[in-house]
Design an enzyme around this catalytic site. Structure first.
Site, PDB file in Angstrom:
ATOM      1  N   ASP A 149     -15.610  92.114 -53.409  1.00  0.00           N
ATOM      2  CA  ASP A 149     -16.095  90.951 -52.687  1.00  0.00           C
ATOM      3  C   ASP A 149     -16.410  91.271 -51.223  1.00  0.00           C
ATOM      4  O   ASP A 149     -15.870  92.221 -50.649  1.00  0.00           O
ATOM      5  CB  ASP A 149     -15.062  89.822 -52.740  1.00  0.00           C
ATOM      6  CG  ASP A 149     -14.823  89.320 -54.155  1.00  0.00           C
ATOM      7  OD1 ASP A 149     -15.729  89.481 -54.999  1.00  0.00           O
ATOM      8  OD2 ASP A 149     -13.725  88.777 -54.411  1.00  0.00           O
ATOM      9  N   LYS A 150     -17.236  90.447 -50.636  1.00  0.00           N
ATOM     10  CA  LYS A 150     -17.660  90.617 -49.246  1.00  0.00           C
ATOM     11  C   LYS A 150     -16.481  90.838 -48.304  1.00  0.00           C
ATOM     12  O   LYS A 150     -16.509  91.751 -47.467  1.00  0.00           O
ATOM     13  CB  LYS A 150     -18.455  89.387 -48.806  1.00  0.00           C
ATOM     14  CG  LYS A 150     -18.802  89.354 -47.324  1.00  0.00           C
ATOM     15  CD  LYS A 150     -19.429  88.023 -46.931  1.00  0.00           C
ATOM     16  CE  LYS A 150     -19.627  87.951 -45.418  1.00  0.00           C
ATOM     17  NZ  LYS A 150     -20.142  86.625 -45.002  1.00  0.00           N
TER      18      LYS A 150
END
Length: 314
Positions: A149-150
């Protein structure tokens, strides 16, 4: 969809899963199951209006509800792929050879271009650094065999050619890639270790989120071990058997110990981090050409370490 500029025809037969669903929702769910997530119901509704969707050979409206045995056909309109620009973005390279590259991804960096993130991604940086990357995932995700994820930090591998990509993807499918994460969660977990075996799919209330559900879900298994208890928080080591989107974050919320700092699945009052306290600390895989088993580690980022020092000093 595929990256060719011709229509991509998809065909499904409605079985027990999805019966009674609107056709637009059914199509979005099936695309997600087949690894083609990111297509919205609004976009599918446009396909339906254009006559690209038929059921049992007849055009339908978006509110058509599936019945058992329905034959669904979708002629996905060809789309021009946007040009992805190579960008001179610094990378923390842990390992690199002619086949693979392993980086330590910082918080806030998206892995590949997506709506709202056309630049500044790992892919943009890799294209500048490596020049050549595998093309199996198309122009938007060259070299990318898995994602984090970011706002998750840590180790990420990418393939420089198709041979490496096929090998690494197969290892992920067979669960032979070892992935260990360090996470800080809310709550004082009483169990020293355990396994969460709970299927994950789209949240029925919000399709942008994921949840533990039996509906249109996939197997998801996470193993955890307590490393340290810090009052109202617990530091965990987590090992993944599967790699579902947001898996660790969803599983920890499911068992009542949501991720500290998680703006989506966590609590409003939490630690001072710009994102979840989740770090991909270890990564192991078999080299696609030499057959050698490789293993890499990455220390906790500074902001995560700062949070830990603060909790220990209380």
């Amino acid at each position: 969809m595929n990256s060719e500029h011709s229509e991509n025809r998809l065909e499904w037969q409605a079985e027990s899963t999805g019966i009674g669903d609107r056709i637009d929702k059914y199509i979005v769910d099936r695309l997600e199951e087949e690894g083609e997530g990111g297509i919205s119901r609004t976009q599918v509704q446009e396909w339906i209006k254009s006559g690209a969707v038929s059921v049992n050979g007849r055009l339908v409206k978006a509110n058509y509800k599936l019945t058992l045995g329905d034959q669904v056909q979708v002629d996905v309109p060809a789309a021009e792929e946007p040009e992805i620009v190579a960008e001179d973005i610094p990378l923390d390279i842990v390992y690199e050879d002619s086949d693979v590259i392993v980086i330590n991804k910082p918080r806030g960096m998206v892995v590949h271009p997506a709506p709202g993130h056309a630049s500044g991604t790992v892919v943009n940086a890799l294209m500048h650094h490596c020049k050549d990357l595998s093309g199996i995932n198309g122009v938007l995700r060259p070299g990318i065999v898995h994602r984090i994820d970011k706002d998750t930090t840590g180790l990420l591998m990418a393939a420089k050619n198709d041979l490496a990509h096929v090998s690494l993807a197969e290892q992920l499918k067979e669960h032979s890639v070892s992935r260990t994460y360090i996470a800080l969660v809310h709550g004082n977990m009483p169990h020293d270790q355990g396994t969460i075996d709970a299927p994950i799919g789209r949240d029925g209330q919000d399709r942008k989120l994921f949840a533990v559900t039996d509906r249109n879900s996939k197997e998801a298994v996470t193993h955890f071990t307590v490393l340290e208890r810090l009052g109202d928080y617990t530091l965990l080591e987590l090992k993944l058997e599967t790699g579902r989107t947001h898996q660790i974050r969803v599983h920890m919320k499911y068992i009542g110990y949501p991720m500290a700092g998680d703006p989506v699945y966590g609590r409003s009052k939490t630690v001072d981090l710009n994102g979840q306290a989740l770090h991909a600390a270890e990564l192991g895989f078999t080299h696609p050409r030499s057959g050698e088993r490789l293993h890499f580690t990455a220390s906790l980022p500074d902001d995560f370490q700062h949070v830990m020092l603060s909790l220990r000093s209380r």
